[in-house]
Design an enzyme around this catalytic site. Structure first.
Site, PDB file in Angstrom:
ATOM      1  N   TYR A  12      58.659  45.024  -8.578  1.00 20.06           N
ATOM      2  CA  TYR A  12      58.452  43.952  -7.578  1.00 20.06           C
ATOM      3  C   TYR A  12      59.803  43.375  -7.140  1.00 20.06           C
ATOM      4  CZ  TYR A  12      55.568  40.504  -5.161  1.00 20.06           C
ATOM      5  OH  TYR A  12      54.953  39.741  -4.200  1.00 20.06           O
ATOM      6  N   LYS A  60      59.416  35.491  -3.315  1.00 18.99           N
ATOM      7  CA  LYS A  60      58.217  34.669  -3.556  1.00 18.99           C
ATOM      8  C   LYS A  60      58.576  33.379  -4.297  1.00 18.99           C
ATOM      9  CE  LYS A  60      54.916  37.251  -1.761  1.00 18.99           C
ATOM     10  NZ  LYS A  60      54.440  36.919  -0.395  1.00 18.99           N
TER      11      LYS A  60
END
Ligand code: NAD
Length: 255
Positions: free
Chosen positions: A155, A162
């Site tokens: 990720y 994020k």
């Protein structure tokens, strides 16, 4: 159960790429609640998005969130057609495929900038344009993921974007609260979509997830959409600056 009634409300939903997009599930759920919908999408996804629009009777607005001229035009169109805005949905993320595999330490300067600009700063840019139209208060919702808090393999740069997005949610909530505009995030479990497919070994993640989570199943876009409807509704009027998990309980596990 009494359905949530959003008749007379308007929503600008960003991030529909195809029928699997979380934004599409949200657009359908808001439409079902009686809301008027505008869908903001990139030109490159127009072919997949256009056949969906009549299903929710949506106003079609092409907008790349990295382009200030397109942002200005999009909100001018919205103002002309709807006159006001109640809800803004940010369901947008992008990182280069090579930055969603291997080691985070190898992230390029440009790759880092692109992920931040598209996935995090865009919430600020959209909110700035939306606020003048939210004359009777409003609700802004952004989609996030647990990789902002904990290390999730592959990720990488998106986890950092994020984390920034979630900080933006809190700062925007503080700024806009006095105008009765609430800003919240939904942290969804993994769902197979176009953006998710860019993360290496995403299918393995889905399999692992459903074996381990308390609810023993994968997260569905429709569950995320129902939470978005709640966050738009009066039922959530006291909630702002929060990230709400719709992840079948994954985030509570320590091991
Ligand atoms: P998706 O590919 O359907 O949606 C991503 C959208 O971002 C696309 O519509 C794409 O066109 C849009 N986008 C990218 N760059 C853009 C730009 N410059 N301007 C305008 N739009 C742009 O995938 P999704 O999974 O529905 O993703 C929606 C949101 O949900 C993202 O923020 C994603 O990080 C988040 N999320 C997804 C999952 C998951 O597992 N699918 C989990 C948690 C959070």
């Amino acid at each position: 159960m009494k359905p949530i009634d959003l008749k007379g409300k308007t929503a600008f939903v960003f991030g529909v790429a195809d029928e699997h997009s979380i934004a599409w599930a949200i657009a359908k759920a808001l439409h079902a609640a009686g809301c008027r919908i505008a869908i903001g999408h990139q030109d490159r996804t127009a072919e997949m998005v256009k056949p969906l629009l009549p299903q929710v009777n949506a106003l079609d607005i092409v907008c790349d969130v990295t382009d200030d001229v397109q942002l200005d035009t999009a909100f001018e169109t919205l103002k002309k057609e709807f006159g006001k805005l109640d809800f803004l949905i940010h369901s947008i993320a992008f990182a280069k495929r090579e930055d969603l595999q291997g080691q985070f330490v190898d992230t390029s300067r440009r790759g880092y900038q692109i992920a931040q600009e598209v996935s995090s700063y865009s919430l600020v840019a959209l909110a700035k344009h939306a606020v003048p139209l939210m004359t009777q208060g409003g609700s802004i919702i952004a989609m996030t993921y647990y990789g902002s808090e904990k290390v999730i393999p592959n990720y990488n740069v998106m986890g950092v974007a994020k984390a920034a997005l979630e900080a933006c949610i809190r700062y925007l909530a503080a700024d806009l609260g006095p105008k009765q505009i609430r800003v919240n995030g939904i942290s969804a479990g993994p769902i197979k979509t176009m953006a998710a497919s860019a993360v290496k070994d995403f299918d393995k993640m889905l399999g692992f997830f459903r074996q381990k989570v308390p609810l023993r199943r994968n997260t569905e876009a429709a569950e995320v959409a129902d939470t978005a409807v709640f966050l738009c509704s009066e039922l959530s009027r006291g909630i702002t600056g929060q990230v709400i998990y719709v992840d079948e309980g994954y985030n509570i596990l320590g091991m």
